[in-house]
Write a protein that holds these residues in place. Structure first.
Motif, PDB file in Angstrom:
ATOM      1  N   ALA A 130       1.145  -1.144   0.126  1.00 47.87           N
ATOM      2  CA  ALA A 130      -0.022  -0.027  -0.070  1.00 47.87           C
ATOM      3  C   ALA A 130       0.749   1.165  -0.079  1.00 47.87           C
ATOM      4  CB  ALA A 130      -0.869   0.101   1.202  1.00 47.87           C
ATOM      5  N   PHE A 131       0.301   2.309  -0.522  1.00 46.87           N
ATOM      6  CA  PHE A 131       0.967   3.539  -0.490  1.00 46.87           C
ATOM      7  C   PHE A 131       0.170   4.741   0.292  1.00 46.87           C
ATOM      8  CE2 PHE A 131       2.034   1.113  -4.155  1.00 46.87           C
ATOM      9  CZ  PHE A 131       3.622   1.179  -4.086  1.00 46.87           C
ATOM     10  N   TYR A 141       1.666  24.791  19.752  1.00 50.65           N
ATOM     11  CA  TYR A 141       2.752  24.642  20.889  1.00 50.65           C
ATOM     12  C   TYR A 141       3.850  25.815  20.444  1.00 50.65           C
ATOM     13  CZ  TYR A 141       4.545  21.640  17.288  1.00 50.65           C
ATOM     14  OH  TYR A 141       4.990  21.054  16.272  1.00 50.65           O
ATOM     15  N   ASP A 142       4.586  26.010  21.533  1.00 49.02           N
ATOM     16  CA  ASP A 142       5.924  26.871  21.371  1.00 49.02           C
ATOM     17  C   ASP A 142       7.101  26.059  20.753  1.00 49.02           C
ATOM     18  OD1 ASP A 142       4.509  29.076  22.421  1.00 49.02           O
ATOM     19  OD2 ASP A 142       5.094  28.549  24.551  1.00 49.02           O
ATOM     20  N   THR A 143       7.798  26.637  19.902  1.00 50.41           N
ATOM     21  CA  THR A 143       9.026  26.064  19.551  1.00 50.41           C
ATOM     22  C   THR A 143      10.271  26.717  20.181  1.00 50.41           C
ATOM     23  OG1 THR A 143       9.123  27.543  17.523  1.00 50.41           O
ATOM     24  CG2 THR A 143       7.874  25.111  17.361  1.00 50.41           C
ATOM     25  N   GLY A 144      11.287  26.186  19.789  1.00 54.51           N
ATOM     26  CA  GLY A 144      12.565  26.910  20.176  1.00 54.51           C
ATOM     27  C   GLY A 144      12.948  26.448  21.748  1.00 54.51           C
ATOM     28  N   TYR A 145      12.370  25.387  22.293  1.00 54.90           N
ATOM     29  CA  TYR A 145      12.958  24.885  23.634  1.00 54.90           C
ATOM     30  C   TYR A 145      13.293  23.260  23.476  1.00 54.90           C
ATOM     31  CZ  TYR A 145      10.324  28.942  25.038  1.00 54.90           C
ATOM     32  OH  TYR A 145      10.162  30.333  25.367  1.00 54.90           O
ATOM     33  N   ILE A 146      13.746  23.052  24.523  1.00 54.92           N
ATOM     34  CA  ILE A 146      14.484  21.518  24.682  1.00 54.92           C
ATOM     35  C   ILE A 146      13.303  20.483  24.487  1.00 54.92           C
ATOM     36  CG2 ILE A 146      14.949  21.323  26.716  1.00 54.92           C
ATOM     37  CD1 ILE A 146      17.333  19.787  26.028  1.00 54.92           C
ATOM     38  N   ASN A 147      12.252  21.099  25.281  1.00 52.99           N
ATOM     39  CA  ASN A 147      10.989  20.220  25.481  1.00 52.99           C
ATOM     40  C   ASN A 147       9.914  20.660  24.631  1.00 52.99           C
ATOM     41  OD1 ASN A 147      11.138  22.599  27.250  1.00 52.99           O
ATOM     42  ND2 ASN A 147       9.286  21.484  28.156  1.00 52.99           N
ATOM     43  N   SER A 148      10.248  21.283  23.369  1.00 49.72           N
ATOM     44  CA  SER A 148       8.908  21.435  22.548  1.00 49.72           C
ATOM     45  C   SER A 148       8.260  20.459  22.154  1.00 49.72           C
ATOM     46  CB  SER A 148       9.450  22.504  21.312  1.00 49.72           C
ATOM     47  OG  SER A 148       9.903  23.762  21.838  1.00 49.72           O
ATOM     48  N   LEU A 149       6.960  20.553  21.879  1.00 49.77           N
ATOM     49  CA  LEU A 149       6.200  19.353  21.453  1.00 49.77           C
ATOM     50  C   LEU A 149       6.319  18.820  20.073  1.00 49.77           C
ATOM     51  CD1 LEU A 149       2.808  20.373  23.128  1.00 49.77           C
ATOM     52  CD2 LEU A 149       4.675  18.930  24.030  1.00 49.77           C
ATOM     53  N   GLY A 150       7.031  19.751  19.272  1.00 52.84           N
ATOM     54  CA  GLY A 150       7.430  19.583  17.843  1.00 52.84           C
ATOM     55  C   GLY A 150       7.960  20.748  17.114  1.00 52.84           C
ATOM     56  N   ASP A 151       8.324  20.841  15.963  1.00 52.48           N
ATOM     57  CA  ASP A 151       8.955  21.802  15.134  1.00 52.48           C
ATOM     58  C   ASP A 151       8.394  22.750  14.693  1.00 52.48           C
ATOM     59  OD1 ASP A 151      11.428  20.271  15.785  1.00 52.48           O
ATOM     60  OD2 ASP A 151      11.254  18.988  13.818  1.00 52.48           O
ATOM     61  N   GLY A 152       6.798  22.644  14.686  1.00 57.95           N
ATOM     62  CA  GLY A 152       6.024  23.649  14.351  1.00 57.95           C
ATOM     63  C   GLY A 152       5.840  24.036  12.700  1.00 57.95           C
ATOM     64  N   GLY A 153       6.047  22.942  12.197  1.00 56.13           N
ATOM     65  CA  GLY A 153       5.840  22.926  10.559  1.00 56.13           C
ATOM     66  C   GLY A 153       4.816  22.463   9.899  1.00 56.13           C
ATOM     67  N   ASN A 154       4.337  22.928   8.971  1.00 55.38           N
ATOM     68  CA  ASN A 154       3.132  22.323   8.015  1.00 55.38           C
ATOM     69  C   ASN A 154       3.773  21.424   6.929  1.00 55.38           C
ATOM     70  OD1 ASN A 154       1.136  23.686   9.564  1.00 55.38           O
ATOM     71  ND2 ASN A 154       1.126  25.561   8.237  1.00 55.38           N
ATOM     72  N   GLY A 155       3.272  20.603   6.432  1.00 54.25           N
ATOM     73  CA  GLY A 155       4.044  19.840   5.399  1.00 54.25           C
ATOM     74  C   GLY A 155       3.175  18.622   4.840  1.00 54.25           C
ATOM     75  N   MET A 156       3.783  17.684   4.500  1.00 55.60           N
ATOM     76  CA  MET A 156       3.217  16.476   3.763  1.00 55.60           C
ATOM     77  C   MET A 156       4.222  15.253   4.074  1.00 55.60           C
ATOM     78  SD  MET A 156       3.488  16.970  -0.338  1.00 55.60           S
ATOM     79  CE  MET A 156       2.754  15.433  -0.507  1.00 55.60           C
ATOM     80  N   GLU A 157       3.919  14.024   3.984  1.00 52.73           N
ATOM     81  CA  GLU A 157       4.639  12.989   3.896  1.00 52.73           C
ATOM     82  C   GLU A 157       4.058  11.847   2.974  1.00 52.73           C
ATOM     83  OE1 GLU A 157       4.677  11.742   7.985  1.00 52.73           O
ATOM     84  OE2 GLU A 157       3.120  10.654   7.877  1.00 52.73           O
ATOM     85  N   LEU A 158       4.990  11.224   2.298  1.00 51.36           N
ATOM     86  CA  LEU A 158       4.868   9.910   1.599  1.00 51.36           C
ATOM     87  C   LEU A 158       5.471   8.711   1.979  1.00 51.36           C
ATOM     88  CD1 LEU A 158       5.669  11.659  -1.696  1.00 51.36           C
ATOM     89  CD2 LEU A 158       3.475  11.515  -0.884  1.00 51.36           C
ATOM     90  N   SER A 159       4.629   7.709   1.908  1.00 52.40           N
ATOM     91  CA  SER A 159       5.292   6.317   2.516  1.00 52.40           C
ATOM     92  C   SER A 159       4.605   5.166   1.607  1.00 52.40           C
ATOM     93  CB  SER A 159       4.993   6.067   3.841  1.00 52.40           C
ATOM     94  OG  SER A 159       3.707   5.991   4.174  1.00 52.40           O
TER      95      SER A 159
END
Length: 285
Positions: A130-131, A141-159
């Motif tokens: 499957a694809f 969330y806030d970014t720029g901290y060692i314990n941030s929840l993520g990187d704060g970016g929109n995007g897409m993924e393929l697998s």
């Protein structure tokens, strides 16, 4: 095989860190919902690829997340899936330093995808293939901290995903993909990710899976190497390798419970976390 399929599905969705997908699709009009509680913590951290105490004198990095995953079959070969979660993280300095605690909470990145099954092992001699293509919406969330929840970016993924049932008690599956995210504030590196899982139904509706997950950045900054600064954590070259088991219990033909443990066995610019999770899954027709 139906019980093994349910156990395989919940093992995918109870993955402790990453949103995994399955090459086994629900029947048209059917699907499943899984709710997971994930707790992860670390007092060690990989600076580049060298593991040592976390910043702040061996500070305690922790995060608790509630994930909701779902999949719905549109046809014999197409399904929709999603993942959304709410999390809270903390950074508490170690002994010998002034007490300090930094907490962050918010909505995790939302992931919504479409899965197309190209090959069904039920009607072919080979494995199911499957694809998936998915969109990513950054959380609040806030970014720029060692314990941030993520990187704060929109995007897409393929697998691409491959899976195979071997007899009635054993199943193996894998996923390989590419993730791209964009942010006006940071240059977030692209990632390649992979997941490998092998599961066996041991009897009485109990299944055991061994899972290995990889998420590797293709570029990025190194901690402590200019031009890195704490505000540029989203731009790190962060690699995570997770290994651990999942034990699943089939409560009924439609409901399952899974308990998972995973450990970061190799990493780069990331916390050396221990991850525990418990999940409840319900399937419907």
């Amino acid at each position: 095989m139906m019980i093994l399929a349910a156990i395989a599905a919940i093992a995918v969705f109870s993955a402790p860190a990453f949103a995994g997908s399955s090459p086994w699709l629900p029947a048209p009009g059917g699907g499943s919902i899984t709710v997971s509680y994930v707790s992860q913590g670390a007092t060690e951290f990989y600076r580049s690829t060298v593991k040592g105490p976390t910043p702040g004198g061996g500070a305690n990095l922790s995060q608790q997340t509630v994930w909701v995953d779902g999949v719905y079959g549109l046809s014999d070969s197409v399904a929709l899936d999603f993942r959304v979660g709410e999390a809270r993280s903390s950074f508490i300095t170690g002994e010998g330093l002034p007490p300090s605690q930094q907490s962050i909470n918010g909505l995790q990145d939302i992931n919504v995808g479409v899965v197309w099954r190209a090959v069904d092992e039920v009607v072919s001699s080979g494995p199911s293939i499957a694809f998936r293509v998915a969109g990513i919406k950054a959380g609040n969330y806030d970014t720029g901290y060692i314990n941030s929840l993520g990187d704060g970016g929109n995007g897409m993924e393929l697998s691409a995903m491959v899976g195979k049932f071997i007899a009635d008690r054993f199943a193996v599956s894998s996923e390989l993909g590419y993730r791209y995210r964009d942010s006006s504030a940071h240059e977030i590196p692209s990632n390649v990710f992979a997941r490998f899982s092998a599961g066996v139904l041991v009897g009485g509706g109990v299944g055991v899976n061994l899972n290995y997950e990889i998420d590797n950045s293709l570029s990025g900054l190194e901690i402590g190497v200019p031009p890195f600064s704490p505000s540029r954590f989203p731009e790190l070259q962060e690699d995570i390798h997770l290994l651990g088991p999942t034990v699943s219990f089939s409560v009924s033909d439609q409901a399952s419970i899974a308990v998972s443990y995973a450990k970061v066995v190799q990493g780069r610019n990331t916390a050396a976390s221990n991850v525990f999770s418990v999940s409840f899954g319900y399937s419907f027709n």
